[in-house]
Design a protein around this motif. Sequence first.
Motif, PDB file in Angstrom:
ATOM      1  N   ALA A   5      -1.276  -6.448  -7.249  1.00  0.00           N
ATOM      2  CA  ALA A   5      -1.546  -5.507  -8.345  1.00  0.00           C
ATOM      3  C   ALA A   5      -2.735  -5.935  -9.180  1.00  0.00           C
ATOM      4  O   ALA A   5      -3.431  -5.096  -9.777  1.00  0.00           O
ATOM      5  N   SER A   6      -2.989  -7.221  -9.234  1.00  0.00           N
ATOM      6  CA  SER A   6      -4.145  -7.714  -9.986  1.00  0.00           C
ATOM      7  C   SER A   6      -5.296  -8.112  -9.069  1.00  0.00           C
ATOM      8  O   SER A   6      -6.305  -8.637  -9.540  1.00  0.00           O
ATOM      9  N   GLY A   7      -5.136  -7.873  -7.760  1.00  0.00           N
ATOM     10  CA  GLY A   7      -6.168  -8.270  -6.814  1.00  0.00           C
ATOM     11  C   GLY A   7      -6.639  -7.119  -5.962  1.00  0.00           C
ATOM     12  O   GLY A   7      -7.338  -6.219  -6.420  1.00  0.00           O
ATOM     13  N   ARG A   8      -6.211  -7.099  -4.692  1.00  0.00           N
ATOM     14  CA  ARG A   8      -6.755  -6.161  -3.704  1.00  0.00           C
ATOM     15  C   ARG A   8      -6.575  -4.707  -4.097  1.00  0.00           C
ATOM     16  O   ARG A   8      -7.481  -3.876  -3.864  1.00  0.00           O
ATOM     17  N   LEU A   9      -5.424  -4.327  -4.669  1.00  0.00           N
ATOM     18  CA  LEU A   9      -5.150  -2.928  -5.009  1.00  0.00           C
ATOM     19  C   LEU A   9      -5.180  -2.680  -6.516  1.00  0.00           C
ATOM     20  O   LEU A   9      -4.588  -1.727  -7.004  1.00  0.00           O
ATOM     21  N   SER A  10      -5.861  -3.526  -7.246  1.00  0.00           N
ATOM     22  CA  SER A  10      -5.847  -3.396  -8.712  1.00  0.00           C
ATOM     23  C   SER A  10      -6.482  -2.094  -9.173  1.00  0.00           C
ATOM     24  O   SER A  10      -5.992  -1.441 -10.112  1.00  0.00           O
ATOM     25  N   ASP A  11      -7.588  -1.672  -8.538  1.00  0.00           N
ATOM     26  CA  ASP A  11      -8.271  -0.441  -8.967  1.00  0.00           C
ATOM     27  C   ASP A  11      -7.374   0.783  -8.757  1.00  0.00           C
ATOM     28  O   ASP A  11      -7.245   1.642  -9.645  1.00  0.00           O
ATOM     29  N   GLN A  12      -6.750   0.860  -7.579  1.00  0.00           N
ATOM     30  CA  GLN A  12      -5.864   1.997  -7.314  1.00  0.00           C
ATOM     31  C   GLN A  12      -4.640   1.964  -8.221  1.00  0.00           C
ATOM     32  O   GLN A  12      -4.189   3.018  -8.704  1.00  0.00           O
ATOM     33  N   TYR A  13      -4.109   0.792  -8.488  1.00  0.00           N
ATOM     34  CA  TYR A  13      -2.936   0.660  -9.363  1.00  0.00           C
ATOM     35  C   TYR A  13      -3.262   1.119 -10.776  1.00  0.00           C
ATOM     36  O   TYR A  13      -2.508   1.905 -11.377  1.00  0.00           O
TER      37      TYR A  13
ATOM     38  N   ASP B 243       0.835  -1.201   0.000  1.00  0.00           N
ATOM     39  CA  ASP B 243       0.000   0.000   0.000  1.00  0.00           C
ATOM     40  C   ASP B 243       0.870   1.252   0.000  1.00  0.00           C
ATOM     41  O   ASP B 243       0.595   2.221  -0.739  1.00  0.00           O
ATOM     42  N   SER B 244       1.953   1.222   0.821  1.00  0.00           N
ATOM     43  CA  SER B 244       2.828   2.392   0.904  1.00  0.00           C
ATOM     44  C   SER B 244       3.525   2.651  -0.420  1.00  0.00           C
ATOM     45  O   SER B 244       3.685   3.813  -0.823  1.00  0.00           O
ATOM     46  N   LEU B 245       3.940   1.592  -1.121  1.00  0.00           N
ATOM     47  CA  LEU B 245       4.615   1.790  -2.404  1.00  0.00           C
ATOM     48  C   LEU B 245       3.660   2.384  -3.429  1.00  0.00           C
ATOM     49  O   LEU B 245       4.045   3.261  -4.214  1.00  0.00           O
ATOM     50  N   LEU B 246       2.431   1.938  -3.407  1.00  0.00           N
ATOM     51  CA  LEU B 246       1.456   2.484  -4.351  1.00  0.00           C
ATOM     52  C   LEU B 246       1.094   3.926  -3.985  1.00  0.00           C
ATOM     53  O   LEU B 246       0.942   4.787  -4.873  1.00  0.00           O
ATOM     54  N   PHE B 247       0.965   4.227  -2.688  1.00  0.00           N
ATOM     55  CA  PHE B 247       0.707   5.603  -2.279  1.00  0.00           C
ATOM     56  C   PHE B 247       1.919   6.493  -2.550  1.00  0.00           C
ATOM     57  O   PHE B 247       1.766   7.702  -2.793  1.00  0.00           O
TER      58      PHE B 247
ATOM     59  N   ARG C 232       9.743   9.355 -11.127  1.00  0.00           N
ATOM     60  CA  ARG C 232       9.710   8.582  -9.889  1.00  0.00           C
ATOM     61  C   ARG C 232       8.357   7.896  -9.690  1.00  0.00           C
ATOM     62  O   ARG C 232       8.291   6.814  -9.089  1.00  0.00           O
ATOM     63  N   ALA C 233       7.330   8.501 -10.170  1.00  0.00           N
ATOM     64  CA  ALA C 233       6.025   7.841 -10.103  1.00  0.00           C
ATOM     65  C   ALA C 233       6.049   6.548 -10.913  1.00  0.00           C
ATOM     66  O   ALA C 233       5.542   5.502 -10.468  1.00  0.00           O
ATOM     67  N   CYS C 234       6.643   6.583 -12.109  1.00  0.00           N
ATOM     68  CA  CYS C 234       6.730   5.387 -12.941  1.00  0.00           C
ATOM     69  C   CYS C 234       7.625   4.328 -12.296  1.00  0.00           C
ATOM     70  O   CYS C 234       7.347   3.121 -12.389  1.00  0.00           O
ATOM     71  N   ILE C 235       8.689   4.759 -11.656  1.00  0.00           N
ATOM     72  CA  ILE C 235       9.574   3.805 -10.969  1.00  0.00           C
ATOM     73  C   ILE C 235       8.804   3.097  -9.855  1.00  0.00           C
ATOM     74  O   ILE C 235       8.888   1.872  -9.698  1.00  0.00           O
ATOM     75  N   ALA C 236       8.064   3.871  -9.057  1.00  0.00           N
ATOM     76  CA  ALA C 236       7.297   3.272  -7.966  1.00  0.00           C
ATOM     77  C   ALA C 236       6.239   2.308  -8.499  1.00  0.00           C
ATOM     78  O   ALA C 236       6.027   1.223  -7.934  1.00  0.00           O
ATOM     79  N   LEU C 237       5.576   2.665  -9.585  1.00  0.00           N
ATOM     80  CA  LEU C 237       4.568   1.776 -10.155  1.00  0.00           C
ATOM     81  C   LEU C 237       5.188   0.498 -10.703  1.00  0.00           C
ATOM     82  O   LEU C 237       4.635  -0.601 -10.544  1.00  0.00           O
ATOM     83  N   ALA C 238       6.340   0.633 -11.364  1.00  0.00           N
ATOM     84  CA  ALA C 238       7.024  -0.552 -11.884  1.00  0.00           C
ATOM     85  C   ALA C 238       7.488  -1.446 -10.748  1.00  0.00           C
ATOM     86  O   ALA C 238       7.378  -2.685 -10.818  1.00  0.00           O
ATOM     87  N   GLU C 239       7.993  -0.835  -9.696  1.00  0.00           N
ATOM     88  CA  GLU C 239       8.419  -1.608  -8.528  1.00  0.00           C
ATOM     89  C   GLU C 239       7.237  -2.336  -7.907  1.00  0.00           C
ATOM     90  O   GLU C 239       7.346  -3.499  -7.501  1.00  0.00           O
ATOM     91  N   PHE C 240       6.120  -1.662  -7.836  1.00  0.00           N
ATOM     92  CA  PHE C 240       4.930  -2.273  -7.244  1.00  0.00           C
ATOM     93  C   PHE C 240       4.473  -3.481  -8.066  1.00  0.00           C
ATOM     94  O   PHE C 240       4.174  -4.545  -7.523  1.00  0.00           O
TER      95      PHE C 240
END
Length: 314
Positions: free
Chosen positions: A296-304, A263-267, A280-288
């Motif tokens: 990424a495909s489940g609980r936090l998929s919508d936010q991702y 959650d923290s990485l996505l936030f 840096r936003a793209c780096i964090a998303l790629a890392e996530f």
Amino acid sequence: MTLPNSPAKPRAVMIAALAAMLATSGAPAFAQDNADARIRKLEAEIRALQRRVFPGGDGRYFEPDISAPANGSSSASPQTTAVTDILARLDALESSIQALTSQVEMANNTQRGMEQRLAVLEGTSTTRTASNGTTSILPNAGSTATPTPTPRPATPAPTPAPTPSAAPSAERLAAVRAIAKPQTDDAGDDDYSYGFRLWEAKFYPEAQQALAAFVEKYPDHWRTTYGRNLLGRAFLDNGQAREAAPWFLQNYQADNDAARAPDSLLFLAEAMIQLQDTDRACIALAEFSETYPAIASGRLSDQYESNRRKVKCN
């Protein structure tokens, strides 16, 4: 009957006896002379030997021991002297110093190599990056509220929650006092729950203070991963993305297997988007997506997916 030659016979016997007596009396004198000569010769030889062994004759000076050469020829000069002995010892000391100098140089070279490798390791971020090779996912260090990330386990120290500059109104104070703090056997969970209730009621500055105190007091509590993440959200929801980013990054770096690390990485990516830091936003998303594909495909998929639509990443 008369023996005419009888008087001559006793005379001859007497002469023979006298000759024998003379011969006997002369032998001791001759033997004594011979012995004296031998003694004088021995004494001379002893004096010569003494002069050879004790040349000074006063008992204070002795020549060094003389050893015959291996080929049997005699030599009166000593094999070594004090000077040659000192020179030999100096040669040995110089050899030892050269060996020590070589060892010291080798040790220094090894130490320099280790220091260089250590510097490289210390300069490497523990956060994995996307394929574009960028090594930092924090915003540029233009603000004192954003620390530079350091390798794990050392994490950046986020800025403590600020004290509200303006005095809260009486109505706000009453509303905050109306939020009860839980009282259970787990004091750490009570502190976190109180901060959560303040955040849920949108009292963000008060929630920041409560959650910051909880994180500092209980760094090893099982709720700490929730507390750091929620503290970052309290800043983010209050329009303080730059202050929120260090808390998100610290929570992820402290333990990326913790409950609220994804959650923290996505936030963190969301905070970078608010700061208009696309890289840096793209780096964090790629890392996530690489670290938490199931989430990424489940609980936090919508936010991702929502964050991905906000930026254009290579």
